[in-house]
Design a protein around this motif. Sequence first.
Motif, mmCIF file in Angstrom:
data_model
loop_
_atom_site.group_PDB
_atom_site.id
_atom_site.type_symbol
_atom_site.label_atom_id
_atom_site.label_comp_id
_atom_site.label_asym_id
_atom_site.label_seq_id
_atom_site.Cartn_x
_atom_site.Cartn_y
_atom_site.Cartn_z
ATOM 1 N N THR A 9 -5.168 3.344 0.805
ATOM 2 C CA THR A 9 -4.999 4.580 1.316
ATOM 3 C C THR A 9 -5.604 5.761 1.023
ATOM 4 O O THR A 9 -6.226 5.786 -0.330
ATOM 5 C CB THR A 9 -3.612 4.947 1.829
ATOM 6 O OG1 THR A 9 -2.944 5.414 0.883
ATOM 7 C CG2 THR A 9 -2.931 3.607 2.343
ATOM 8 N N CYS A 16 -4.182 4.812 8.142
ATOM 9 C CA CYS A 16 -3.249 4.697 6.947
ATOM 10 C C CYS A 16 -1.857 4.669 7.246
ATOM 11 O O CYS A 16 -1.153 3.799 6.865
ATOM 12 C CB CYS A 16 -3.796 5.553 5.688
ATOM 13 S SG CYS A 16 -5.496 5.120 5.289
ATOM 14 N N GLU A 20 0.810 1.747 7.203
ATOM 15 C CA GLU A 20 1.981 1.719 6.371
ATOM 16 C C GLU A 20 3.334 1.586 7.181
ATOM 17 O O GLU A 20 4.274 0.722 6.605
ATOM 18 C CB GLU A 20 2.220 3.091 5.567
ATOM 19 C CG GLU A 20 0.943 3.067 4.426
ATOM 20 C CD GLU A 20 1.043 4.721 3.770
ATOM 21 O OE1 GLU A 20 2.175 5.210 3.580
ATOM 22 O OE2 GLU A 20 0.075 5.152 3.643
ATOM 23 N N THR A 36 1.384 1.163 -1.956
ATOM 24 C CA THR A 36 0.282 1.707 -1.545
ATOM 25 C C THR A 36 -0.438 2.297 -2.837
ATOM 26 O O THR A 36 0.135 2.643 -3.800
ATOM 27 C CB THR A 36 0.436 3.086 -0.627
ATOM 28 O OG1 THR A 36 1.304 4.127 -1.344
ATOM 29 C CG2 THR A 36 1.159 2.631 0.688
ATOM 30 N N VAL A 53 -10.743 1.956 4.612
ATOM 31 C CA VAL A 53 -9.408 2.234 4.612
ATOM 32 C C VAL A 53 -8.715 2.423 6.077
ATOM 33 O O VAL A 53 -9.384 2.942 6.850
ATOM 34 C CB VAL A 53 -9.089 3.394 3.710
ATOM 35 C CG1 VAL A 53 -9.233 3.045 2.372
ATOM 36 C CG2 VAL A 53 -9.496 4.845 4.394
ATOM 37 N N PRO A 54 -7.439 1.905 6.096
ATOM 38 C CA PRO A 54 -6.434 1.315 5.270
ATOM 39 C C PRO A 54 -6.930 -0.088 5.007
ATOM 40 O O PRO A 54 -7.429 -0.670 5.854
ATOM 41 C CB PRO A 54 -5.150 1.406 5.618
ATOM 42 C CG PRO A 54 -5.396 1.072 7.193
ATOM 43 C CD PRO A 54 -6.820 2.143 7.129
#
Length: 79
Positions: A9, A16, A20, A36, A53-54
Amino acid sequence: MEHRVVVYTRPGCHLCEAAEEIVAAVCAETGDTWTTIDISGDEELTRRFTDEVPVTFVDGAQHDFWRVDPDRLRAALSH
């Protein structure tokens, strides 16, 4: 400790944050560990993942980037 899922991330990344949340929920269901890694402090990781990203890895192999599909993640973790 080895984590089954790793999410690369960077700060301020709304994708991101969403990734998560999905990874946390799926891993809570499956009992798998996750973590992470912030790429912003690492030149090599920044160069490698800048626009993706992510980026999600499962068991050391790249699984997804940008978005995490919870069903696909569950399937990967069932192996």
